[in-house]
Design a protein around this motif. Sequence first.
Motif, PDB file in Angstrom:
ATOM      1  N   VAL A  89      -5.574  -0.520   9.161  1.00  0.00           N
ATOM      2  CA  VAL A  89      -6.953  -0.637   8.672  1.00  0.00           C
ATOM      3  C   VAL A  89      -7.016  -1.639   7.523  1.00  0.00           C
ATOM      4  CG1 VAL A  89      -8.871   0.599   7.591  1.00  0.00           C
ATOM      5  CG2 VAL A  89      -7.507   1.709   9.380  1.00  0.00           C
ATOM      6  N   ASP A 141       0.090   5.009   6.576  1.00  0.00           N
ATOM      7  CA  ASP A 141      -0.639   5.364   7.792  1.00  0.00           C
ATOM      8  C   ASP A 141      -1.950   4.601   7.928  1.00  0.00           C
ATOM      9  OD1 ASP A 141      -1.565   6.627   5.553  1.00  0.00           O
ATOM     10  OD2 ASP A 141      -2.150   8.474   6.588  1.00  0.00           O
ATOM     11  N   THR A 142      -2.419   3.960   6.878  1.00  0.00           N
ATOM     12  CA  THR A 142      -3.670   3.188   6.959  1.00  0.00           C
ATOM     13  C   THR A 142      -3.395   1.694   6.875  1.00  0.00           C
ATOM     14  OG1 THR A 142      -3.999   3.301   4.562  1.00  0.00           O
ATOM     15  CG2 THR A 142      -4.954   5.085   5.887  1.00  0.00           C
ATOM     16  N   ARG A 173      -0.143   3.989   1.170  1.00  0.00           N
ATOM     17  CA  ARG A 173      -0.592   4.784   2.314  1.00  0.00           C
ATOM     18  C   ARG A 173      -0.214   4.037   3.595  1.00  0.00           C
ATOM     19  NH1 ARG A 173      -6.616   6.861   0.440  1.00  0.00           N
ATOM     20  NH2 ARG A 173      -5.910   8.150  -1.323  1.00  0.00           N
ATOM     21  N   THR A 192       0.840  -1.196   0.000  1.00  0.00           N
ATOM     22  CA  THR A 192       0.000   0.000   0.000  1.00  0.00           C
ATOM     23  C   THR A 192       0.873   1.242   0.000  1.00  0.00           C
ATOM     24  OG1 THR A 192      -1.732   1.221   1.177  1.00  0.00           O
ATOM     25  CG2 THR A 192      -0.186  -0.038   2.529  1.00  0.00           C
TER      26      THR A 192
END
Length: 473
Positions: A407, A403-404, A401, A399
């Motif tokens: 999740v 920071d996610t 991202r 990913t």
Amino acid sequence: MVDSPEFFLERRSMPKLAHAAAGKRSLRRARTLSGLVALAIGLILALVVEQFHRLERAADFDRHQRDILLHASALQARLEAEISASLFIADGAAELVSVDQELLAPERIMTVLELIHRSGRHVRNVALAPDNVIRYIYPQEGNEAALGVDYRASAEQWPGIKRAIEEQRTIVTGPQVLFQGGTALIVRTPILTADDVYWGVLSVVIDSASLFDAISRPNPDMDVRVAVRSIASSGRHRLVFGDGRVWEQEPVVLDVSSPGASWQLGAVPRDGWAEVNRQLEMLRVAGHVLVLIVAILSFMVLDNRARAASAALHDPLTGLPNRRQLHRRLKRELQRAERSGDRLALLYVDLDGFKPINDRLGHGVGDRVLADIATCLEAACGRHDFLARMGGDEFVALTLRADTAEVLAQRLEQAVQAAAAAAEDVVAAGLGLGASVGIARFPDDGDSMAALLHTADDRMYRRKEANGPRRHP
């Protein structure tokens, strides 16, 4: 945010920008490109064949045109020789009469005309017109209608006679309509007395059909059609003899020497220029067939290469990118992140409880469950995520991202649970199935592909130990 199992199952059946679908689209694009390349090869080769055919046809046409020109030149020479023979007879008779005026006595004229008629090879009849009125004609039988005709009253014949008188030389006119019927070529010779006083005109009527047969007879097998036409001062053409259609087929044209007349001889192949070289046309067709075969073979080779290239980068069971493609993508993203300062996250997914499914239900069921899990995992990934199958029951998600990442890890676990809940064989057997996910971030947990994979794998195993054995709820 926790998604329900139905969410993943619904997303699984919806069109999406999934990696497996992207791989299929990539393969379709590669196959389309293969088809376009093969088509381009075919078009280029077809143009080469057409250019070769055009050049060869032009060369063949030139060769054939030279052959026709040789035949036409031979016909031209024979035609001019036949005309010259008729002119010689008429000129000789006129000269003889001018020297011996007694030959113009009524009792001797018919003898002279008979002699001229017998001397000419293609003479149809001979007429003598003192003061331009036909008084004598040989043979008389069949030509009675011409006797007593005043040439000056004939709008068609008088201009030629007048010209011969004014120029005081023999000329050829025609084809002209005869007073007794039919058409023919006519040699006009003015008769002068010893004092160069005009006495009358001698007309030698030439049978054009006989003349044409004479020039064609030496080589009846000649593969040529010819025609001769006269050209009036007004530019109007008139067929002298032969096939008038010759002039509609771009013939080889030669001028024919004929005193007082402008003649042209035209010649074309017997079957026309279009049939000059059928063998060349057959070679053209064969060339295009060969081009088609080459284009098809080119497509097959390129298509097989595209399929092989796609197979080398995709997992055959799930359609997901495989380990090789993951390494390429991860290497590229790490280089980009180093330049831009972005953070990435690598998620290592390992299925918990999958081995009992293979052992108890068989590999067929296991493969089907793996394919369903891969589809649900794709549904859990976003547009900025990349999912690959490492082999066996292991998957890796990349990913952009970081920071996610937690999740995404939770969504991946939920996706596996949703797929397991939808697998009726697994549920009926009371087997549990879940997933353990390990996360590694760039650059926090490593700045190389090997370091990130090692860290994510290590954390995945620690997560697996913490989860314990999977049981069906």
